[in-house]
Design a protein around this motif. Sequence first.
Motif, PDB file in Angstrom:
ATOM      1  N   SER A 171      28.552  23.145  27.103  1.00  0.00           N
ATOM      2  CA  SER A 171      28.411  23.913  25.865  1.00  0.00           C
ATOM      3  C   SER A 171      27.367  23.309  24.935  1.00  0.00           C
ATOM      4  O   SER A 171      27.378  23.558  23.731  1.00  0.00           O
ATOM      5  CB  SER A 171      29.758  23.977  25.141  1.00  0.00           C
ATOM      6  N   ALA A 172      26.436  22.517  25.486  1.00  0.00           N
ATOM      7  CA  ALA A 172      25.464  21.780  24.668  1.00  0.00           C
ATOM      8  C   ALA A 172      24.665  22.677  23.735  1.00  0.00           C
ATOM      9  O   ALA A 172      24.231  22.243  22.670  1.00  0.00           O
ATOM     10  CB  ALA A 172      24.518  20.997  25.574  1.00  0.00           C
ATOM     11  N   ILE A 173      24.473  23.930  24.107  1.00  0.00           N
ATOM     12  CA  ILE A 173      23.721  24.861  23.272  1.00  0.00           C
ATOM     13  C   ILE A 173      24.425  25.126  21.943  1.00  0.00           C
ATOM     14  O   ILE A 173      23.794  25.459  20.941  1.00  0.00           O
ATOM     15  CB  ILE A 173      23.500  26.196  24.023  1.00  0.00           C
ATOM     16  N   ALA A 174      25.740  24.925  21.914  1.00  0.00           N
ATOM     17  CA  ALA A 174      26.516  25.268  20.719  1.00  0.00           C
ATOM     18  C   ALA A 174      27.336  24.119  20.164  1.00  0.00           C
ATOM     19  O   ALA A 174      27.526  24.024  18.945  1.00  0.00           O
ATOM     20  CB  ALA A 174      27.449  26.447  21.033  1.00  0.00           C
ATOM     21  N   CYS A 175      27.879  23.261  21.018  1.00  0.00           N
ATOM     22  CA  CYS A 175      28.773  22.219  20.523  1.00  0.00           C
ATOM     23  C   CYS A 175      28.001  21.197  19.703  1.00  0.00           C
ATOM     24  O   CYS A 175      26.822  20.948  19.942  1.00  0.00           O
ATOM     25  CB  CYS A 175      29.520  21.550  21.671  1.00  0.00           C
ATOM     26  N   THR A 176      28.664  20.610  18.728  1.00  0.00           N
ATOM     27  CA  THR A 176      28.019  19.675  17.816  1.00  0.00           C
ATOM     28  C   THR A 176      28.484  18.248  18.084  1.00  0.00           C
ATOM     29  O   THR A 176      29.548  18.023  18.657  1.00  0.00           O
ATOM     30  CB  THR A 176      28.308  20.047  16.355  1.00  0.00           C
ATOM     31  N   LEU A 177      27.662  17.302  17.630  1.00  0.00           N
ATOM     32  CA  LEU A 177      27.933  15.906  17.964  1.00  0.00           C
ATOM     33  C   LEU A 177      29.227  15.398  17.338  1.00  0.00           C
ATOM     34  O   LEU A 177      29.896  14.530  17.901  1.00  0.00           O
ATOM     35  CB  LEU A 177      26.765  15.033  17.550  1.00  0.00           C
ATOM     36  N   GLY A 178      29.601  15.932  16.176  1.00  0.00           N
ATOM     37  CA  GLY A 178      30.877  15.529  15.604  1.00  0.00           C
ATOM     38  C   GLY A 178      32.021  15.862  16.527  1.00  0.00           C
ATOM     39  O   GLY A 178      32.927  15.045  16.756  1.00  0.00           O
ATOM     40  N   GLY A 179      31.994  17.064  17.083  1.00  0.00           N
ATOM     41  CA  GLY A 179      33.035  17.467  18.022  1.00  0.00           C
ATOM     42  C   GLY A 179      32.944  16.735  19.343  1.00  0.00           C
ATOM     43  O   GLY A 179      33.974  16.422  19.962  1.00  0.00           O
ATOM     44  N   VAL A 180      31.724  16.467  19.804  1.00  0.00           N
ATOM     45  CA  VAL A 180      31.550  15.728  21.057  1.00  0.00           C
ATOM     46  C   VAL A 180      32.208  14.358  20.961  1.00  0.00           C
ATOM     47  O   VAL A 180      32.934  13.923  21.862  1.00  0.00           O
ATOM     48  CB  VAL A 180      30.054  15.595  21.404  1.00  0.00           C
ATOM     49  N   VAL A 181      31.977  13.660  19.835  1.00  0.00           N
ATOM     50  CA  VAL A 181      32.576  12.339  19.653  1.00  0.00           C
ATOM     51  C   VAL A 181      34.086  12.461  19.452  1.00  0.00           C
ATOM     52  O   VAL A 181      34.869  11.716  20.046  1.00  0.00           O
ATOM     53  CB  VAL A 181      31.927  11.608  18.458  1.00  0.00           C
ATOM     54  N   ALA A 182      34.505  13.408  18.627  1.00  0.00           N
ATOM     55  CA  ALA A 182      35.926  13.551  18.316  1.00  0.00           C
ATOM     56  C   ALA A 182      36.752  13.922  19.533  1.00  0.00           C
ATOM     57  O   ALA A 182      37.963  13.670  19.574  1.00  0.00           O
ATOM     58  CB  ALA A 182      36.123  14.601  17.215  1.00  0.00           C
ATOM     59  N   ASN A 183      36.118  14.525  20.538  1.00  0.00           N
ATOM     60  CA  ASN A 183      36.825  14.884  21.765  1.00  0.00           C
ATOM     61  C   ASN A 183      36.431  14.003  22.945  1.00  0.00           C
ATOM     62  O   ASN A 183      36.960  14.165  24.034  1.00  0.00           O
ATOM     63  CB  ASN A 183      36.552  16.346  22.114  1.00  0.00           C
ATOM     64  N   ASN A 184      35.469  13.112  22.742  1.00  0.00           N
ATOM     65  CA  ASN A 184      34.872  12.330  23.828  1.00  0.00           C
ATOM     66  C   ASN A 184      34.448  13.241  24.975  1.00  0.00           C
ATOM     67  O   ASN A 184      34.672  12.954  26.154  1.00  0.00           O
ATOM     68  CB  ASN A 184      35.822  11.239  24.344  1.00  0.00           C
ATOM     69  N   ALA A 185      33.851  14.377  24.612  1.00  0.00           N
ATOM     70  CA  ALA A 185      33.349  15.313  25.610  1.00  0.00           C
ATOM     71  C   ALA A 185      32.248  14.633  26.415  1.00  0.00           C
ATOM     72  O   ALA A 185      31.454  13.864  25.877  1.00  0.00           O
ATOM     73  CB  ALA A 185      32.809  16.565  24.923  1.00  0.00           C
TER      74      ALA A 185
END
Length: 973
Positions: free
Chosen positions: A161-175
Amino acid sequence: MPLLEPNPQALRPGTKRSPAPDRVPELTKGTPRRLREELSELLGAEKVLSGLSDLVRYASDASPYRFVPQVVVVAEDIDDISAVLSYAHGKGREVVFRAAGTSLNGQAQGEDILVDVRRHWAGVEVLDGGARARIRPGTTVVRANAALAPHGRVLGPDPASAIACTLGGVVANNASGMTAGTTRNSYRTLASLTFVLPSGTVVDTADPAADEELARAEPRLCAGLLALKAEIEADAELTARIRAKYAIKNTNGYRLDAFLDGATPVRILRGLMVGSEGTFGFIAETVFDTLPLDREVSTALLFFPSLPAAAAAVPLFNEAGALAVELMDGNTLRASVSVAGVPADWAELPKETAALLVEFRAPDAAAREAYERAAEAVLAGLALVAPVPSVENAFTRDPKRISGYWKARKAFVSAVGGSRPSGTTLITEDFAVPPDRLAEACAELLDLQSRHGFDAAVAGHAAHGNLHFLLAFDAGDPADVERYAAFMDEFCKLTVERFDGSLKAEHATGRNIAPFLELEWGTKATELMWRVKEIIDPDGVLAPRIVLDRDPQAHLRGLKTIPTVERIVDPCIECGFCEPTCPSQDLTTTPRQRIVLRREMMRQPDGSPVEARLLEAYGYDAVDTCAGDSTCKLACPVGIDTGALMKEFRHERHSPREERIAALAARNFRAVEASARLAVAAADRIGDRVLERVTGLARKAVRPDLVPEWLPEIPGAAARRLPRTHRPAAVAVYYPACVNRIFGGPDDHRGPSLPEAVVAVSARAGKPVWIPDDVAGTCCATIWHSKGYERGNEVMANRIVEAAWGWTAGGKLPLVVDASSCTLGIAQEVVPYLTADNRELHGELTVLDSLVWAADELLPRLDVRRRVTSAVVHPTCSMRHLGDEEQLTRLAEACAEEVVVPADAGCCAFAGDRGMLHPELTASATAREAAEVTARSFDAHLSANRMCEIGMDRATGRTYQSVLLALERATRP
């Protein structure tokens, strides 16, 4: 009230429907008055969204859950975050942070105060030549990587989902994603972060004095963390268990290894914040250690007779050094045919077929060739199949083909979700097992699905033992919910007891797996997680029930129904991929939210008060402020065009009288065109201030969506006569768009007009063009199409095709159009409105954008004699649809030594005259691009669509012009 204000009831769903169990209650009117007033006084009314429409559109995300917040706060800075947290503590309220809303387990949903941390939180600063990057939490992964690419660097996490997901969420979910595994994820590549604790304390982990300051501000917190660290380290069995759990991908629960890896409270918190899903604090800024962007790539899509057979080959490619090994089952492959570019014959693949997408990346050609030799050795021992003609089973270096493979893989959730039965809810499961047991896990999963009556699609990051599968069921049917619940019980026990696997590998716990946390981690570790939460957030202010929940049925609470809506958008799974490209995302609604609001109307009983209130807001929030650019279609993996639906809704709001007037204007467009040009010419004499007042009064009296606002940036009139040309020698027909026959070039432009420039530069290249004598009165039909005037659209669409067929001698000559939106209109958008005969004529036409004509046919034959030092370009949304952005850049590079394409370039939303009907739309849509453009000076500002150039003039205060004017100047003898 304006005279011609549309009736909101015109958009009432016409289908008979039964109330859905999860509908918004009828007494709901929006945010409770006291809550709204207190937050408005605290933050400012403009930061508080309280209308019913606001609450409903924020109630849904990419997950199968739906919770309506009491209020939405659009936070601008850390002060706002701290103020909200302080308010929540004082009032006993709860807070959930939401950025992109792409999480799949309900992490971005709250039932009280929901804080939007996307809109004002974007930004990237490249550090140390690209070795590190400081990134704000509302920045998408794609945007961050775009800033790093020129430095040959990339982020470690690479979610689909890199086109839409944001880095805050990536870190908060450890995506993590396709290549991150356990070594390139946020936990391993995050250098530092700044976060706000529930108490309001701000911590920058990079600050050398951070521990000292935290101890002074939060002594209880520091003592509690150090006590837990000592307790864990004293328990050898628990320590070993924690290390074993993170040997494979795992995002279920809190990162207990942070206590083993961090020596101080700040270092422990740095680890705990990763994967905490907004339950420990707000991540305000991140600093990542980046990784090399290896540009030598070799990729293959390999087909196997079964899922277990494909899984069995994974370890072989891992040993050969593959960076990515992605698994796709037959259901996934067949559903992918809805993705542009995927071979149509995949629809005929046998259900049992599976495929591996294998990719090797290397820093240089020699290393890539070594990988390819290793890969060929693996291929020699595999029993591959080729069930359909398009299957090649070979490695390729072709970037276009590789991009197509990845597009199909990344569209997994959207493509499969889009093909689910209408009215069903989609669940995305995510688990991991030891990679060497992947084949066994696949066989067990298939058996489990069959026993519970599910025909799920399976895909995943096979190199890391991480699989995803999708289930569709009716969330409004208690029996179907019970079937899903029974499946989940057995699936979780299978994953934990049979494989000692992770119930969430990269999507984080969320509401979906919270009830099963103890099953995976055991009582001791789970109770430690509860104690961590109590130490950091003792009042339970942040995101309750998202990671920790003692209710064994919590995963069944808040499941959202998905009512059937208009066919064009019904496949939407609310993933949010469309949102970053939407021009109105920071003004009113996004494509996803337009669909979410429509679905809530369908959940309501016919004529309910909630439906009425939603319809009242929908006209402006959804229909009027949609630019109609359809870039959402390009961003959506399955091509859902919400812009087209909004045009349909505009049509439904028209009265029969309005449709007749629009059709009359189309039939008499020659007179309309002449009148418009004369009016623009007269405006030069009348003056901007007078016209602004006159149009302002008319907009109030009639309707803002009908009467354009006069803007000072509107140029003077075009010349009355087009350049003289000769047909016999012409190698192409040149069609000056009506906008270029009405409006002239930039006021400060000294030189030929655009039509004169196109004629001159074509002749200069030995490719003369001919302008027909009867172009006046014709148009690409976009004027009517964009506003939903179907009868007028039909009139003009058929007229232009008939005329073009005659001008081009039945399609023998190409038709060159000098405005990208008009090229798109004639080449594609007119087709549905043509008669059967004219559709055949249209099929014989070759319609070329002037960019393609100039870059491919003229530029190779021209001598560039002068260049400016720098130029910035504005690629239009029509260019994206046509695929000719590269030609714009190539032409600009011929005219300037340095060419910049803004990283934040997007649709300007001027959209013909929509930027004059709703100037606030263009102002919002262009804000980030304008900031980038005005941050430095350029010698030229170039595009290829007159109305977009006007929109960018207004946004930046700089003068934009067609790149063909620049090309004429650069090649002038």
